[in-house]
Write an enzyme that holds these catalytic residues in place. Structure first.
Site, PDB file in Angstrom:
ATOM      1  N   HIS A  83      44.904  19.099  15.446  1.00 25.58           N
ATOM      2  CA  HIS A  83      45.819  19.008  14.294  1.00 25.58           C
ATOM      3  C   HIS A  83      46.218  20.410  13.806  1.00 25.58           C
ATOM      4  CE1 HIS A  83      47.038  16.332  10.642  1.00 25.58           C
ATOM      5  NE2 HIS A  83      47.841  17.389  10.745  1.00 25.58           N
TER       6      HIS A  83
ATOM      7  N   ARG B  17      51.491  12.270  12.533  1.00 30.65           N
ATOM      8  CA  ARG B  17      50.248  11.788  11.935  1.00 30.65           C
ATOM      9  C   ARG B  17      49.584  10.782  12.875  1.00 30.65           C
ATOM     10  NH1 ARG B  17      50.066  15.505   9.193  1.00 30.65           N
ATOM     11  NH2 ARG B  17      49.977  15.660   6.942  1.00 30.65           N
TER      12      ARG B  17
HETATM   13  C1  GLV Z   1      50.214  19.247   8.719  1.00 38.13           C
HETATM   14  O1  GLV Z   1      49.688  18.313   9.211  1.00 38.13           O
HETATM   15  C2  GLV Z   1      51.094  19.174   7.592  1.00 38.13           C
HETATM   16  O2  GLV Z   1      51.193  18.097   6.999  1.00 38.13           O
HETATM   17  O3  GLV Z   1      51.717  20.177   7.261  1.00 38.13           O
END
Ligand code: GLV
Length: 315
Positions: free
Chosen positions: A278, A230
């Protein structure tokens, strides 16, 4: 009437809708935003980054299913209904993330960015790099995904260690746990992989002070960072400073303090940085639909849900 709500932000909801509808055509599926109907009909919610406050508007909600592994955004909603909250744990999500980690560890290990630059300049020059068994990779976060990544990297031959909040045992992997073991873990790590969840304890953990504790990768001169966890784990400006001063020889970042990464971010053009949007832990909508419908059936049979998120722990 019992309806399933699909509320997805930041990505196209269509594939998720199609998968849920085709697997369960008999179920009433509502799409946010835009769906009209009685809020009291909504019993289950499948969500990704729903606006805070939205879920509280459904008084009969029985369970919430997060479309991914990390639920930090949901848990930050002060109005989140007190119903079971589940995340996806599935080999599809695990293996896609492991692919990403192995790809980027190897990319740094094999100096691929350097060869990409040579190719642009039509330069044919062989540089050296150590063998995998001479390189120490460290994984922060040894859950399902971190454990699988550790095993895959160990199989390639890297010296793999992992650091986690609580003790873990993984064959062929040196494990460290707790705050007091963080420094020794960093001191032996040349390629750092972050997979921790975002919690108050992990917020901004990856700062300049932490990066300076990493072992310098001998032939590259600095260490490498891969963050597929994150953005809240890292301090973007400190990563840039660590690259600038040579503490880091390179970084792969899938997550950022602000997402989408603003067009003005220096990360986009830094030659030592690989940026991805991401997508390290993509999950297939078909797999998600199958998991969620199985969970809903469990609920309807009065069985407890799998893969529940512990609200106190934060993941
Ligand atoms: C991706 O960021 C997830 O949380 O699966």
């Amino acid at each position: 009437m019992s309806a399933i709500l699909l509320a997805v932000a930041g990505m196209d909801p269509k594939p998720w809708e199609t998968s849920l509808r085709s697997r369960a055509p008999e179920r009433d599926l509502w799409l946010w935003p835009g769906q009209v109907g009685d809020a009291s009909d909504v019993i289950y919610a499948c969500v990704w980054l729903p606006p805070h406050g939205l879920l509280a508007t459904f008084p009969n909600l029985k369970a919430i299913f997060n479309l991914g592994a990390g639920a930090d955004h949901l848990l930050a909603d002060p109005t989140l209904p007190q119903v079971p909250l589940a995340r996806v744990v599935h080999p599809d999500l695990t293996m896609r993330t492991v692919e990403y980690i192995v790809l980027h560890v190897l990319m740094h290990h094999r100096r691929q960015r350097h060869y990409d630059a040579q190719q642009r300049d039509r330069v044919w020059r062989v540089g050296g790099q150590p063998a995998a068994n001479e390189v120490a990779v460290g994984i922060m976060g040894l859950g399902t995904i971190g454990g699988a990544a550790a095993r895959s990297l160990a199989q390639i031959g890297f010296q793999v260690a992992g650091w986690s909040r609580t003790p873990r045992l993984i064959a062929g992997v040196q494990t460290f746990h707790g705050a007091s073991a963080l420094d020794p873990f960093l001191a032996r790590t040349e390629i750092l992989v972050c997979l921790l969840p975002a919690t108050p304890q992990t917020k901004r953990l990856v700062d300049l002070a932490l990066l300076r504790k990493l072992k310098r990768n001998g032939s590259a001169g600095g260490a490498y960072l891969i963050n597929a966890g994150r953005g809240a784990l890292q301090v973007d400006a400190d990563i840039l400073a660590a690259l600038e001063e040579g503490t880091l020889a390179g970084a792969t970042l899938d997550v950022f303090e602000e997402e989408p990464l603003p067009a003005t971010s220096p990360f986009w053009t830094n030659p030592k940085v690989t940026v991805t949007p991401h997508n390290a832990g993509d999950i297939s909508p078909q797999v998600f639909a199958a998991c969620v419908l199985e969970q809903i059936e469990r609920c309807e049979r009065g069985l407890p849900l799998d893969n529940l998120i512990d609200r106190m722990r934060g993941y």
